[in-house]
Design an enzyme around this catalytic site. Structure first.
Site, mmCIF file in Angstrom:
data_model
loop_
_atom_site.group_PDB
_atom_site.id
_atom_site.type_symbol
_atom_site.label_atom_id
_atom_site.label_comp_id
_atom_site.label_asym_id
_atom_site.label_seq_id
_atom_site.Cartn_x
_atom_site.Cartn_y
_atom_site.Cartn_z
ATOM 1 C CG HIS A 1 -0.211 0.039 2.422
ATOM 2 N ND1 HIS A 1 0.353 -1.130 3.326
ATOM 3 C CD2 HIS A 1 0.004 0.903 3.312
ATOM 4 C CE1 HIS A 1 0.679 -1.061 4.055
ATOM 5 N NE2 HIS A 1 0.664 0.544 4.364
ATOM 6 C CB CYS B 1 2.100 1.998 9.888
ATOM 7 S SG CYS B 1 0.790 2.561 8.959
#
Length: 678
Positions: free
Chosen positions: A65, A197
């Site tokens: 991603h 993240c």
């Protein structure tokens, strides 16, 4: 607004054998549907994100991603491969691959949908339904939440953003369903957690879901603050204050981390929060039982706020030093240019003028020259204390300022110069960090940052600088100054080559700043050698942007439209001694641009030294040429280096085989990589 996923974005028989091939296959479906505008640029962004941390998860899941400027709307593509593909998960290959693409400025609503999917991936019923589905439309419906199987694992799917709302409301709601424990049936152990993240799309929310499930199984309460791309809401301050322990599962620095100080804390990477949440909960409970807490007064240092958990000492050291240099540069520019103007108006004898506070004649240019020189001298006198103070600030935040400035002032007092200030800053930051780790009674915590830490750290730093390390550094500084004074012939030329290479290697990065700081340090006590060094450094630093500007002018077809536009600005940036003007070109094509820039910088540095050019101004580029010794030869050295760099970059780019997309593809991809890294 289109749906996040459709049947056209599902491949139930993915034939790819590697993660790169899988990402390309799924990205091609996105491009075919008009959701990705530049396939190669998008794949470069995916690869850049993958390089930060593998995206494989336990349970046979891969979730490559990224956020990318080449994505028109939040999109998800799904692939299923029978044999699995290695995405770096501890338990082996992934047979379920989700390629998640978000625009660079993705809106919160769609990002919250992505976070909801991330939570669903932790549910075995959901992943089982994906493995058993036989129709792409069925899979798309499951992922969108149109089918019961996708809704059952997470009762809150009616809410648009459960991953965001869930952590912040429990303070006013009953605790999550947890079986009473024998130790404290009415008050179970309470944990507050933060997950984050680099991209803030998937791992952030998966770690939160994993921690919540493990907490429910362990009979404890957990409240998670997800610091993701859709923004974050801080946990209620009272909830944090009442917590028995803290878990940080993150790969980017926790924002406002000081809120959680003084409690038992477990600090790990985000994947640990996904893969072993039960261990983390057990660990924080053990720390609470032992009474082990974090230092109460310590906040993240300014240059550590964007640090990753994997950053080593060398990376942090570079950031600390760059903090000091970055705060020092404005003093350098202001003080140095004022001094240079004083010399330009009043001649080099102006340094012998009496204080303008005692003697100033309004109608005499010599008085005005003395005024400029003396103001510049005062500003220049702050260089070493500011360098030391803000190195310590970068290491230990505001408590480091006082001992840092004190250490820098001592370095000036004992003539330890620039090197002494650098060492003083590191010592001050280290001393403060050590003091902050000492446990103190709660009654003393309020006076630690304003009384105890400044007092103790300043005394220690002053002692070390005056009596231990200061004198050897001062001797080294004197030896270096004497060496510069005696430079001539081949030695001076070799130094010019070295300084030119350093100025052009990272275009404003650490090596560039080291060379510049070395040159500026010599201006505090100028002599013929140090003035030559300053001239060589500035000349070499002007070459990269000027060369890129010239190259885009003479061979524009080798550059993209965006680079040609950057080339116009690079003329001014190069003339102003702003080496960073070449960064867009180096980011797009580092293997050709950086060696070319270094070659030109080495030529210019060596010629400047060989010509005996001198410079008293620490900045200004072409605008301070009247202040340069041997100005015509100085300009000749810059022109020679610019031509060398231009010729090399044109030749190297001309040898490159054009890609099918043309020269625009690579720079666009690299430009977006820079954005992702930021």
């Amino acid at each position: 607004m289109s749906e996040l996923i459709s049947a056209e974005l599902v491949d139930l028989d993915l034939s790819a054998e590697t993660k790169d091939a899988a990402a390309r296959s799924l990205a091609e479906r996105m491009a075919a549907s008009g959701r990705v505008t530049d396939l190669e640029g998008f794949l470069a962004d995916v690869a850049a994100r993958e390089a930060q941390m593998p995206t494989g998860l336990d349970g046979g899941i891969g979730i490559p991603h990224c956020r990318s400027a080449h994505v028109t709307e939040p999109t998800l593509a799904f692939g299923r491969r029978a044999g699995g593909i290695d995405f770096g998960a501890p338990d082996g290959p992934a047979d379920l691959i989700f390629l998640i693409a978000a625009p660079a400025g993705g809106d919160a609503d769609h990002l919250s949908i992505l976070s909801t999917l991330a939570r669903h991936l932790m549910d075995e019923d959901f992943t089982g339904a994906l493995r058993s589905a036989t129709e792409p439309a069925r899979v798309a419906a499951l992922i969108r939440g149109d089918e019961p199987e996708a809704a059952e694992p997470a009762p809150a799917t009616e809410e648009p953003a459960p991953a965001i709302e869930k952590p912040v409301v429990p303070a006013q709601q009953p605790a999550p369903a947890a079986e009473p424990t024998e130790e404290a049936p009415s008050a179970p152990f309470r944990i507050v957690a933060v997950t984050s993240c680099p991209t803030g799309i998937a791992h952030t929310y998966m770690a939160a879901e994993s921690l919540e499930k493990a907490a429910q199984a362990a009979g404890v309460e957990v409240f998670v603050e997800t610091q993701g791309s859709a923004g974050f809401k801080r946990l209620d301050a009272q909830l944090v204050a009442d917590a028995d322990g803290v878990i940080f599962a993150h790969d980017v620095e926790v924002r406002d981390k000081e809120r959680f100080a003084g409690k038992p804390t477990v600090d790990v990477g985000v994947k640990a929060g996904i893969n072993r949440p039960a261990e983390l909960i057990a660990e924080v409970r053990e720390k609470a039982e032992r009474g082990e807490v974090t230092a109460p007064a310590r906040a993240a240092a300014p240059m550590d706020k964007d640090a990753r958990a994997t950053d080593g000492f060398a990376t942090r050291l570079r950031k600390w030093l760059m903090t000091g240099v970055s705060y020092m540069v404005p003093f350098v520019a202001a003080g140095g240019l004022l001094i240079a103007l004083g010399f330009a108006i009043g001649g080099y004898a102006i340094n012998k003028a009496p204080s303008v506070a005692d003697h100033f004649i309004w109608t005499e240019s010599a008085s005005w020259a003395a005024l400029l020189f003396q103001i510049g001298g005062v500003a220049f006198g702050f260089l070493v204390p500011v360098l030391a103070g803000f190195i310590a600030y970068g290491m230990a935040d505001r408590p480091g300022l006082v001992p840092g400035f004190v250490g820098g002032a001592v370095a000036l007092t004992i003539n330890a110069g620039f090197l002494g200030g650098l060492i003083a800053g590191l010592i001050a930051g280290g001393v403060v960090r050590a003091i902050q780790r000492v446990g103190v009674p709660p009654v003393l915590r309020g006076i630690m940052p304003v009384v105890v830490i400044p007092l103790v750290s300043s005394a220690i730093v002053g002692f070390l600088m005056f009596l231990v390390v200061g004198k050897p550094i001062a001797a080294l500084q004197k030896g270096l100054t004497d060496w510069l004074s005696g430079l001539s012939g081949a030695n001076a030329i070799m130094l010019g080559v070295l300084l030119g290479l350093m100025m052009c290697f990272d275009l404003g990065g650490p090596l560039n700043k080291v060379a510049y700081a070395f040159a500026v340090g010599g201006l505090a006590h100028p002599n013929e050698g140090s003035l030559k060094v300053m001239a060589a450094v500035m000349a070499a630093g002007m070459v990269p942007p000027l060369a890129m500007a010239l190259a885009t002018t003479v061979r524009g077809r080798l550059f993209t439209k965006a680079e040609r536009e950057n080339g116009k600005a690079a003329w001014v940036l190069g003339a102003s001694f702003i080496t960073e003007g070449a960064i867009p070109f180096a980011a797009a094509d580092p293997l050709r641009v950086i060696p070319s820039a270094m070659a030109g910088g080495a030529v210019t540095g060596s010629l400047s030294m060989a010509f005996g050019c001198t410079l008293r101004a620490p900045h200004g580029g072409a605008f301070v040429v009247p202040l340069i010794g041997q100005p015509l030869l100085y300009l000749l050295a810059i022109a020679a280096g610019t031509l060398v760099s231009t010729a090399l970059v044109v030749v190297l780019k001309g040898l490159r085989k054009p890609s099918p997309e043309g020269p625009a593809a690579a720079p666009a991809a690299d430009g977006s990589q820079v954005a992702v890294a930021a």
